[in-house]
Scaffold this motif. Structure first.
Motif, PDB file in Angstrom:
ATOM      1  N   VAL A  30      42.709  30.783  35.556  1.00 57.60           N
ATOM      2  CA  VAL A  30      42.060  32.177  35.341  1.00 57.60           C
ATOM      3  C   VAL A  30      43.154  33.113  35.803  1.00 57.60           C
ATOM      4  CG1 VAL A  30      40.503  33.737  35.787  1.00 57.60           C
ATOM      5  CG2 VAL A  30      39.752  31.237  35.504  1.00 57.60           C
ATOM      6  N   ALA A  31      43.888  32.903  37.049  1.00 61.12           N
ATOM      7  CA  ALA A  31      44.663  33.946  37.388  1.00 61.12           C
ATOM      8  C   ALA A  31      46.009  33.898  36.847  1.00 61.12           C
ATOM      9  CB  ALA A  31      44.999  33.501  39.020  1.00 61.12           C
ATOM     10  N   SER A  32      46.462  32.874  36.353  1.00 63.56           N
ATOM     11  CA  SER A  32      47.712  32.773  35.512  1.00 63.56           C
ATOM     12  C   SER A  32      47.605  33.549  34.243  1.00 63.56           C
ATOM     13  CB  SER A  32      48.055  31.430  35.173  1.00 63.56           C
ATOM     14  OG  SER A  32      48.235  30.415  36.220  1.00 63.56           O
ATOM     15  N   TRP A  33      46.192  33.324  33.516  1.00 65.84           N
ATOM     16  CA  TRP A  33      46.214  33.945  32.191  1.00 65.84           C
ATOM     17  C   TRP A  33      45.999  35.555  32.538  1.00 65.84           C
ATOM     18  CZ3 TRP A  33      46.949  32.620  27.528  1.00 65.84           C
ATOM     19  CH2 TRP A  33      47.158  31.327  27.271  1.00 65.84           C
ATOM     20  N   ILE A  34      45.312  35.847  33.652  1.00 65.79           N
ATOM     21  CA  ILE A  34      45.254  37.384  34.178  1.00 65.79           C
ATOM     22  C   ILE A  34      46.592  37.917  34.218  1.00 65.79           C
ATOM     23  CG2 ILE A  34      44.449  38.979  35.848  1.00 65.79           C
ATOM     24  CD1 ILE A  34      42.019  36.989  36.204  1.00 65.79           C
ATOM     25  N   MET A  35      47.529  37.322  35.075  1.00 70.69           N
ATOM     26  CA  MET A  35      48.880  37.831  35.239  1.00 70.69           C
ATOM     27  C   MET A  35      49.744  37.743  33.866  1.00 70.69           C
ATOM     28  SD  MET A  35      49.885  36.341  38.971  1.00 70.69           S
ATOM     29  CE  MET A  35      49.637  34.634  38.711  1.00 70.69           C
ATOM     30  N   VAL A  37      48.449  38.370  30.889  1.00 67.20           N
ATOM     31  CA  VAL A  37      47.957  39.321  29.930  1.00 67.20           C
ATOM     32  C   VAL A  37      48.651  40.633  30.506  1.00 67.20           C
ATOM     33  CG1 VAL A  37      45.941  40.774  29.255  1.00 67.20           C
ATOM     34  CG2 VAL A  37      45.978  38.142  29.062  1.00 67.20           C
ATOM     35  N   MET A  38      48.390  40.938  31.863  1.00 65.72           N
ATOM     36  CA  MET A  38      49.010  42.269  32.571  1.00 65.72           C
ATOM     37  C   MET A  38      50.492  42.262  32.118  1.00 65.72           C
ATOM     38  SD  MET A  38      46.349  43.311  33.248  1.00 65.72           S
ATOM     39  CE  MET A  38      46.980  44.777  33.823  1.00 65.72           C
ATOM     40  N   THR A  39      51.221  41.181  32.478  1.00 63.78           N
ATOM     41  CA  THR A  39      52.611  40.973  32.306  1.00 63.78           C
ATOM     42  C   THR A  39      53.090  41.469  30.809  1.00 63.78           C
ATOM     43  OG1 THR A  39      52.905  39.308  33.859  1.00 63.78           O
ATOM     44  CG2 THR A  39      54.847  39.524  32.462  1.00 63.78           C
ATOM     45  N   VAL A  40      52.337  41.102  29.756  1.00 61.06           N
ATOM     46  CA  VAL A  40      52.753  41.516  28.440  1.00 61.06           C
ATOM     47  C   VAL A  40      52.450  43.028  28.303  1.00 61.06           C
ATOM     48  CG1 VAL A  40      51.874  41.291  26.079  1.00 61.06           C
ATOM     49  CG2 VAL A  40      52.066  39.023  27.764  1.00 61.06           C
ATOM     50  N   SER A  43      55.168  45.099  31.012  1.00 66.97           N
ATOM     51  CA  SER A  43      56.678  44.811  31.354  1.00 66.97           C
ATOM     52  C   SER A  43      57.388  44.229  30.031  1.00 66.97           C
ATOM     53  CB  SER A  43      56.896  43.466  32.071  1.00 66.97           C
ATOM     54  OG  SER A  43      58.099  43.036  32.161  1.00 66.97           O
ATOM     55  N   ASN A  44      58.616  45.069  29.933  1.00 63.01           N
ATOM     56  CA  ASN A  44      59.365  44.653  28.707  1.00 63.01           C
ATOM     57  C   ASN A  44      59.910  43.633  28.706  1.00 63.01           C
ATOM     58  OD1 ASN A  44      58.791  47.493  27.930  1.00 63.01           O
ATOM     59  ND2 ASN A  44      60.778  48.521  28.939  1.00 63.01           N
ATOM     60  N   PHE A  45      60.076  42.997  29.568  1.00 62.27           N
ATOM     61  CA  PHE A  45      60.863  41.617  29.687  1.00 62.27           C
ATOM     62  C   PHE A  45      59.829  40.484  30.177  1.00 62.27           C
ATOM     63  CE2 PHE A  45      65.050  43.150  29.294  1.00 62.27           C
ATOM     64  CZ  PHE A  45      65.280  44.171  29.657  1.00 62.27           C
ATOM     65  N   PHE A  46      58.707  40.241  29.269  1.00 65.21           N
ATOM     66  CA  PHE A  46      57.445  39.678  29.575  1.00 65.21           C
ATOM     67  C   PHE A  46      57.698  38.089  29.128  1.00 65.21           C
ATOM     68  CE2 PHE A  46      56.083  39.102  25.368  1.00 65.21           C
ATOM     69  CZ  PHE A  46      56.705  39.955  24.602  1.00 65.21           C
ATOM     70  N   PHE A  47      58.975  38.004  28.265  1.00 61.12           N
ATOM     71  CA  PHE A  47      58.770  36.540  28.026  1.00 61.12           C
ATOM     72  C   PHE A  47      59.060  35.333  29.046  1.00 61.12           C
ATOM     73  CE2 PHE A  47      61.219  32.589  26.392  1.00 61.12           C
ATOM     74  CZ  PHE A  47      60.163  32.419  25.403  1.00 61.12           C
ATOM     75  N   PHE A  48      59.881  35.465  29.802  1.00 58.17           N
ATOM     76  CA  PHE A  48      59.953  34.490  30.782  1.00 58.17           C
ATOM     77  C   PHE A  48      58.851  34.346  31.901  1.00 58.17           C
ATOM     78  CE2 PHE A  48      64.334  35.460  29.030  1.00 58.17           C
ATOM     79  CZ  PHE A  48      64.680  34.307  28.717  1.00 58.17           C
ATOM     80  N   ASP A  49      58.412  35.772  32.038  1.00 59.79           N
ATOM     81  CA  ASP A  49      57.244  35.763  33.174  1.00 59.79           C
ATOM     82  C   ASP A  49      55.968  35.172  32.414  1.00 59.79           C
ATOM     83  OD1 ASP A  49      58.650  36.970  35.097  1.00 59.79           O
ATOM     84  OD2 ASP A  49      58.165  38.782  34.768  1.00 59.79           O
ATOM     85  N   ALA A  51      56.069  32.851  30.098  1.00 59.79           N
ATOM     86  CA  ALA A  51      56.322  31.491  29.934  1.00 59.79           C
ATOM     87  C   ALA A  51      55.992  30.828  31.189  1.00 59.79           C
ATOM     88  CB  ALA A  51      57.642  31.075  29.425  1.00 59.79           C
ATOM     89  N   GLY A  52      56.366  31.365  32.384  1.00 58.36           N
ATOM     90  CA  GLY A  52      56.144  30.964  33.799  1.00 58.36           C
ATOM     91  C   GLY A  52      54.653  30.580  34.075  1.00 58.36           C
ATOM     92  N   HIS A  53      54.023  31.652  33.693  1.00 56.24           N
ATOM     93  CA  HIS A  53      52.490  31.808  33.788  1.00 56.24           C
ATOM     94  C   HIS A  53      51.671  30.749  32.901  1.00 56.24           C
ATOM     95  CE1 HIS A  53      52.915  35.004  36.592  1.00 56.24           C
ATOM     96  NE2 HIS A  53      53.154  35.952  35.415  1.00 56.24           N
ATOM     97  N   PHE A  54      52.176  30.546  31.751  1.00 54.12           N
ATOM     98  CA  PHE A  54      51.605  29.540  30.783  1.00 54.12           C
ATOM     99  C   PHE A  54      51.891  28.297  31.296  1.00 54.12           C
ATOM    100  CE2 PHE A  54      52.005  26.635  27.256  1.00 54.12           C
ATOM    101  CZ  PHE A  54      50.694  26.886  26.518  1.00 54.12           C
TER     102      PHE A  54
END
Length: 272
Positions: A30-35, A37-40, A43-49, A51-54
């Motif tokens: 749950v925490a990984s999916w919350i982070m 969504v908030m990273t997307v 943040s403009n560079f959300f891809f790698f963050d 991917a890490g949460h996924f």
């Protein structure tokens, strides 16, 4: 030495710890999916963050499946470190790593308390703390409720409890109910004496077996020349009775007459 009195309490304790592991890992997901969504959103560079949460959530789901008890045979064959043949050390280290990863992400701007909000921020920090605590408990439980000398692991105690001490201990059988794969002990092969002889091809063979020992009696001495090597009381017939040496009693079979011609002969008919 591992005591059987620990198996009952160990069965209860480890199953309670299993529920806590599942809850902690669910909070990690749950925490990984919350982070994520908030990273997307922030943040403009959300891809790698992202991917890490996924990947973090995928690892947590994988560990949940192993803890729930699904695909036991598959884990025993492909991931034996998560089967009943292993303890909880790998699981504990994985949970500690996931907890550290979640707590480390709170220092980023996208996943700070201001962006997440206090309720979601509490979920993230709770998932990290619980994962760290129960990951450490799993490592401790591995050494408390196991015995490497007997081949008993903490997962076997959690699956079988006190039943593991009845009839089987360690790696002795395959249990379908608990999903444990316990390899049978190596069979003991028969050993021969040190005194061995070699054939002309260099191969070693066991010592030749002598004929049965016959008691030293007059009957045994009279029958020793024609006695059976298996049952000394039974003697073979005399050689003079063999059909090859007694032609009068066993005459040779008569020689059959030559086969007649396949053409019939007619007396009153000439060749022409």
């Amino acid at each position: 030495m591992f005591s059987e009195s620990k198996m009952g309490p160990g069965y209860i304790t480890l199953n309670i710890l299993r529920v806590c592991n599942i809850i902690s890992l669910l909070l990690i997901v749950v925490a990984s999916w919350i982070m994520l969504v908030m990273t997307v959103k922030t943040s403009n560079f959300f891809f790698f963050d992202g991917a890490g949460h996924f990947i973090t959530s995928s690892i947590a789901i994988f560990l949940i499946v192993s803890e729930v008890g699904l695909l036991k045979k598959w884990f025993a064959r492909v991931w034996p470190i998560l089967s009943n043949e292993s303890g909880f050390v790998f699981l504990g280290l994985a949970m500690i790593s996931l907890g550290c990863n979640d707590l480390g992400n709170l220092n980023k701007m996208a996943t700070s308390q201001q962006n997440l909000g206090l309720p979601m921020w509490r979920v993230v920090i709770a998932s990290g703390i619980l994962s760290l605590i129960f990951g450490l408990f799993n490592i401790i439980a591995t050494y408390v409720f196991s015995d490497s000398k007997l081949g008993i692991t903490g997962r076997q105690v959690r699956a079988d409890g006190a039943a593991i001490s009845k009839g089987t201990s360690g790696k002795s059988a395959f249990s379908v109910s608990s999903g444990s794969v316990r390899r049978p002990a190596t069979p003991v092969l028969p050993s021969y004496s040190e005194d061995r002889r070699k054939s002309k091809f260099g191969m070693k063979w066991p010592i030749s077996i002598s004929r049965p020992i016959v008691p030293d009696t007059e009957q045994a001495r009279n029958w020793s020349d024609r006695s059976s090597p298996v049952i000394p009381e039974i003697q073979r017939p005399a050689t003079s009775l063999h059909p090859a040496y007694n032609k009068e009693a066993y005459p040779a079979p008569p020689v059959p007459p030559p086969a007649s011609s396949r053409y019939s002969v007619v007396s009153n008919m000439t060749r022409f």
